[in-house]
Design an enzyme around this catalytic site. Structure first.
Site, mmCIF file in Angstrom:
data_model
loop_
_atom_site.group_PDB
_atom_site.id
_atom_site.type_symbol
_atom_site.label_atom_id
_atom_site.label_comp_id
_atom_site.label_asym_id
_atom_site.label_seq_id
_atom_site.Cartn_x
_atom_site.Cartn_y
_atom_site.Cartn_z
ATOM 1 N N SER A 164 -27.244 -37.755 22.930
ATOM 2 C CA SER A 164 -27.525 -36.594 23.778
ATOM 3 C C SER A 164 -27.198 -35.331 23.002
ATOM 4 O O SER A 164 -26.296 -35.332 22.149
ATOM 5 C CB SER A 164 -26.657 -36.645 25.038
ATOM 6 O OG SER A 164 -26.763 -35.431 25.753
ATOM 7 N N TYR A 220 -18.451 -37.621 28.862
ATOM 8 C CA TYR A 220 -19.825 -38.056 28.556
ATOM 9 C C TYR A 220 -20.216 -37.568 27.166
ATOM 10 O O TYR A 220 -20.743 -38.338 26.349
ATOM 11 C CB TYR A 220 -20.781 -37.489 29.616
ATOM 12 C CG TYR A 220 -22.249 -37.679 29.298
ATOM 13 C CD1 TYR A 220 -22.872 -38.914 29.482
ATOM 14 C CD2 TYR A 220 -23.023 -36.625 28.801
ATOM 15 C CE1 TYR A 220 -24.222 -39.088 29.186
ATOM 16 C CE2 TYR A 220 -24.362 -36.787 28.507
ATOM 17 C CZ TYR A 220 -24.966 -38.016 28.697
ATOM 18 O OH TYR A 220 -26.297 -38.184 28.400
HETATM 19 P P1 NAP Z 1 -31.465 -42.469 34.652
HETATM 20 O O1 NAP Z 1 -32.707 -41.776 35.118
HETATM 21 O O2 NAP Z 1 -30.204 -42.305 35.442
HETATM 22 O O3 NAP Z 1 -31.803 -44.033 34.480
HETATM 23 C C1 NAP Z 1 -30.768 -44.863 34.107
HETATM 24 C C2 NAP Z 1 -31.290 -46.261 33.803
HETATM 25 O O4 NAP Z 1 -30.180 -47.020 33.291
HETATM 26 C C3 NAP Z 1 -31.803 -46.990 35.022
HETATM 27 O O5 NAP Z 1 -32.801 -47.886 34.588
HETATM 28 C C4 NAP Z 1 -30.559 -47.736 35.509
HETATM 29 O O6 NAP Z 1 -30.863 -48.944 36.225
HETATM 30 C C5 NAP Z 1 -29.895 -48.084 34.189
HETATM 31 N N1 NAP Z 1 -28.441 -48.228 34.267
HETATM 32 C C6 NAP Z 1 -27.536 -47.449 34.903
HETATM 33 N N2 NAP Z 1 -26.292 -47.939 34.731
HETATM 34 C C7 NAP Z 1 -26.420 -49.044 33.963
HETATM 35 C C8 NAP Z 1 -25.519 -50.010 33.446
HETATM 36 N N3 NAP Z 1 -24.206 -49.950 33.698
HETATM 37 N N4 NAP Z 1 -26.016 -51.025 32.702
HETATM 38 C C9 NAP Z 1 -27.347 -51.131 32.474
HETATM 39 N N5 NAP Z 1 -28.251 -50.268 32.925
HETATM 40 C C10 NAP Z 1 -27.790 -49.233 33.665
HETATM 41 O O7 NAP Z 1 -31.090 -42.031 33.155
HETATM 42 P P2 NAP Z 1 -31.964 -41.230 32.058
HETATM 43 O O8 NAP Z 1 -31.856 -39.775 32.350
HETATM 44 O O9 NAP Z 1 -33.275 -41.850 31.879
HETATM 45 O O10 NAP Z 1 -31.057 -41.480 30.750
HETATM 46 C C11 NAP Z 1 -31.318 -42.512 29.826
HETATM 47 C C12 NAP Z 1 -30.440 -42.285 28.590
HETATM 48 O O11 NAP Z 1 -30.716 -40.989 28.037
HETATM 49 C C13 NAP Z 1 -28.935 -42.300 28.884
HETATM 50 O O12 NAP Z 1 -28.253 -42.922 27.815
HETATM 51 C C14 NAP Z 1 -28.578 -40.829 28.958
HETATM 52 O O13 NAP Z 1 -27.230 -40.592 28.651
HETATM 53 C C15 NAP Z 1 -29.522 -40.261 27.909
HETATM 54 N N6 NAP Z 1 -29.766 -38.825 28.081
HETATM 55 C C16 NAP Z 1 -30.389 -38.342 29.220
HETATM 56 C C17 NAP Z 1 -30.587 -36.966 29.354
HETATM 57 C C18 NAP Z 1 -31.253 -36.356 30.558
HETATM 58 O O14 NAP Z 1 -31.217 -35.112 30.698
HETATM 59 N N7 NAP Z 1 -31.858 -37.128 31.429
HETATM 60 C C19 NAP Z 1 -30.160 -36.103 28.338
HETATM 61 C C20 NAP Z 1 -29.540 -36.625 27.216
HETATM 62 C C21 NAP Z 1 -29.347 -37.976 27.091
HETATM 63 P P3 NAP Z 1 -31.133 -48.970 37.838
HETATM 64 O O15 NAP Z 1 -32.561 -48.497 38.030
HETATM 65 O O16 NAP Z 1 -30.969 -50.392 38.235
HETATM 66 O O17 NAP Z 1 -30.134 -48.045 38.459
#
Ligand code: NAP
Length: 250
Positions: free
Chosen positions: A145, A159
């Protein structure tokens, strides 16, 4: 059955992970992906990919639980008989807090899911892919991130620190397996429109932070998926240990 290469994406049912699953499947990867609680979202995605002529299956995997991780890799072994790539996408935030308000339970959850989960998955992937272990090589992409650079003061330093660990892990593992056929890279998204912000009890975060981004807009999950899928592909064959910022200039 397709003869395409096999990819495992953790947390692939929603958000960035789901876009990675879609894009990789459309490019011929056979995809296994994890979810932790939203079985409906996972089922809908599997069906969507099948209808588009791709191949995917979902396996319930909490990356905070080692036995779950082992089960998901075994499912890939059984179904695909090979593993060529891993995307360590699963990750969580927590509610906004200052460091002096963070208890042990919160910190352990953050590090267990975001850091140890990714490291255990990478371990299982390297066991299968390294030429040192009789594998054919492969690629790993870790979701870091922009927070790893910015620190997330007053919001969630825990985080940000977990993503800092992912950056260091990416560099170290990349060098460790560079001559064993495995490339390891990270993508560092900025502010992306997914449900992660609501999960940290900040549904208005996009509107609040948007103004701080040089491009003056949040990113779309598909814009992150494009970087991830490129790093997985042969086109990125000389790229390892890279930390790729996809953050609108932030
Ligand atoms: P998200 O929309 O919250 O989706 C999270 C996904 O991970 C869902 O498929 C969820 O499954 C799954 N998940 C949650 N807890 C888990 C666990 N303990 N074990 C296995 N799977 C789990 O997240 P996102 O925004 O797409 O983020 C994805 C990655 O990108 C993360 O590593 C996050 O830190 C990184 N990131 C995101 C952003 C942003 O702004 N969105 C920015 C920087 C980095 P369920 O559907 O079953 O809940």
């Amino acid at each position: 059955m397709s003869t395409g290469k096999a990819l495992l994406v953790t947390g692939g049912s929603r958000g960035i992970g789901a876009e990675v699953v879609r894009m990789a499947a459309a490019r011929g990867w056979r995809v296994a992906f994890g979810y932790v609680s939203n079985e409906v979202a996972a089922d809908v995605l599997v069906r969507e990919i099948g209808e588009a002529g791709g191949e995917a299956f979902a396996v319930r995997t909490d990356v905070g639980i080692e036995a779950d991780i082992m089960r998901s890799f075994e499912a890939v072994d059984r179904r695909f008989g090979r593993l060529d790539a891993l995307v360590n996408n699963a990750g969580v935030v927590d509610v906004k807090a200052r460091v002096e308000e963070m208890n042990l339970e919160r910190l352990e959850r953050m590090m267990r899911i975001n850091v140890i989960g990714s490291m255990l998955c990478a371990r299982e992937a390297v066991k299968r892919m390294s030429t040192r272990n009789g594998g054919s090589g492969g690629a790993i992409v870790n979701l870091s991130s922009a927070a790893a650079r910015l620190g997330s003061a007053g919001e969630y330093v825990d985080y940000a620190a977990s993503k800092g660990a992912i950056d260091t892990f990416t560099i170290g593992l990349a060098r460790e397996v560079a001559d064993e056929g495995i490339r390891v890279n990270a993508v560092r998204p900025g502010l992306i429109d997914t449900e992660i912000h609501a999960s940290g009890d900040q549904p208005d975060r996009l509107q609040r932070v948007r103004g701080q981004i040089p491009m003056k807009r949040e990113g779309r999950a598909v814009e992150i998926a494009a970087a991830v899928v490129w790093l997985l592909a042969e086109e990125a064959s000389y790229c390892t240990g890279a930390l790729l910022d996809v953050s609108g200039g932030r």
